[in-house]
Design a protein around this motif. Structure first.
Motif, PDB file in Angstrom:
ATOM      1  N   THR A  45      27.844 -27.605  -5.634  1.00 35.77           N
ATOM      2  CA  THR A  45      28.092 -28.055  -4.268  1.00 35.77           C
ATOM      3  C   THR A  45      26.953 -27.552  -3.396  1.00 35.77           C
ATOM      4  O   THR A  45      26.482 -26.419  -3.559  1.00 35.77           O
ATOM      5  N   GLU A  87      32.753 -30.796   8.746  1.00 27.78           N
ATOM      6  CA  GLU A  87      33.304 -30.302   7.480  1.00 27.78           C
ATOM      7  C   GLU A  87      34.490 -31.159   7.030  1.00 27.78           C
ATOM      8  O   GLU A  87      34.614 -31.498   5.857  1.00 27.78           O
ATOM      9  N   SER A 136      33.236 -34.487   5.738  1.00 23.49           N
ATOM     10  CA  SER A 136      32.555 -34.336   4.449  1.00 23.49           C
ATOM     11  C   SER A 136      33.554 -34.126   3.327  1.00 23.49           C
ATOM     12  O   SER A 136      33.395 -34.663   2.234  1.00 23.49           O
ATOM     13  N   PRO A 143      26.600 -24.715   2.530  1.00 25.36           N
ATOM     14  CA  PRO A 143      26.975 -25.172   3.871  1.00 25.36           C
ATOM     15  C   PRO A 143      25.812 -24.984   4.840  1.00 25.36           C
ATOM     16  O   PRO A 143      24.985 -24.082   4.665  1.00 25.36           O
ATOM     17  N   GLU A 172      27.917 -37.218   3.417  1.00 25.45           N
ATOM     18  CA  GLU A 172      27.317 -36.445   4.509  1.00 25.45           C
ATOM     19  C   GLU A 172      27.229 -37.330   5.752  1.00 25.45           C
ATOM     20  O   GLU A 172      26.887 -38.506   5.684  1.00 25.45           O
TER      21      GLU A 172
END
Length: 135
Positions: A94, A119, A122, A97, A128
């Motif tokens: 992943t 967030e 997403s 952040p 995104e």
């Protein structure tokens, strides 16, 4: 003579559980199966039996090699069973952040809301999104 022992005692002896009480609790909770049948703590195990457990959120599939009743050292314990546990699936990478620039201070209420909305979007869509100014 065919030697047997209790499954909770064997799980503790070969160090698959930290305590015998943990092994017994797992049996009562349905997290231990011997030869694909639900096992009580007193279920006997013999050499050649397959034991499936889920202790401490770790699924294990082991074949009983040697029946022991007393807890032994880790190097000896590993020789008492054959581990047939499938390898865990590879973890998905992943992206990190987004980080705020150093020295910009705490985020304002508006900045925090924009970050939370980003967030949420997403996570829900796996896509995104660009942050736009919505005044």
């Amino acid at each position: 003579m065919d030697s047997t022992t209790r499954v909770d005692r064997w799980l503790w002896a070969v160090r698959l559980s930290k305590t015998r009480a943990d092994a017994a609790t797992a049996c009562r909770g349905g997290h231990v199966r011997v030869n694909d049948k639900p096992a009580k703590p007193s279920t006997p195990v013999r050499a050649g039996d397959t034991v499936r457990t889920r202790l401490y959120d770790i699924p294990r599939v082991v074949e009983v090699g040697t029946v022991i009743e007393k807890r032994v050292g880790a190097p000896v314990a590993v020789t008492c069973y054959v581990d047939h546990t499938p390898p865990p699936p590879p973890k998905e990478s992943t992206p990190a952040p987004p980080q705020r620039e150093r020295g910009t201070g705490r985020p304002t209420k508006r900045d925090r809301r924009r970050m939370e909305a980003f967030e949420r979007a997403s996570l829900l869509h796996g896509v995104e999104h660009e942050l736009t100014d919505q005044d």
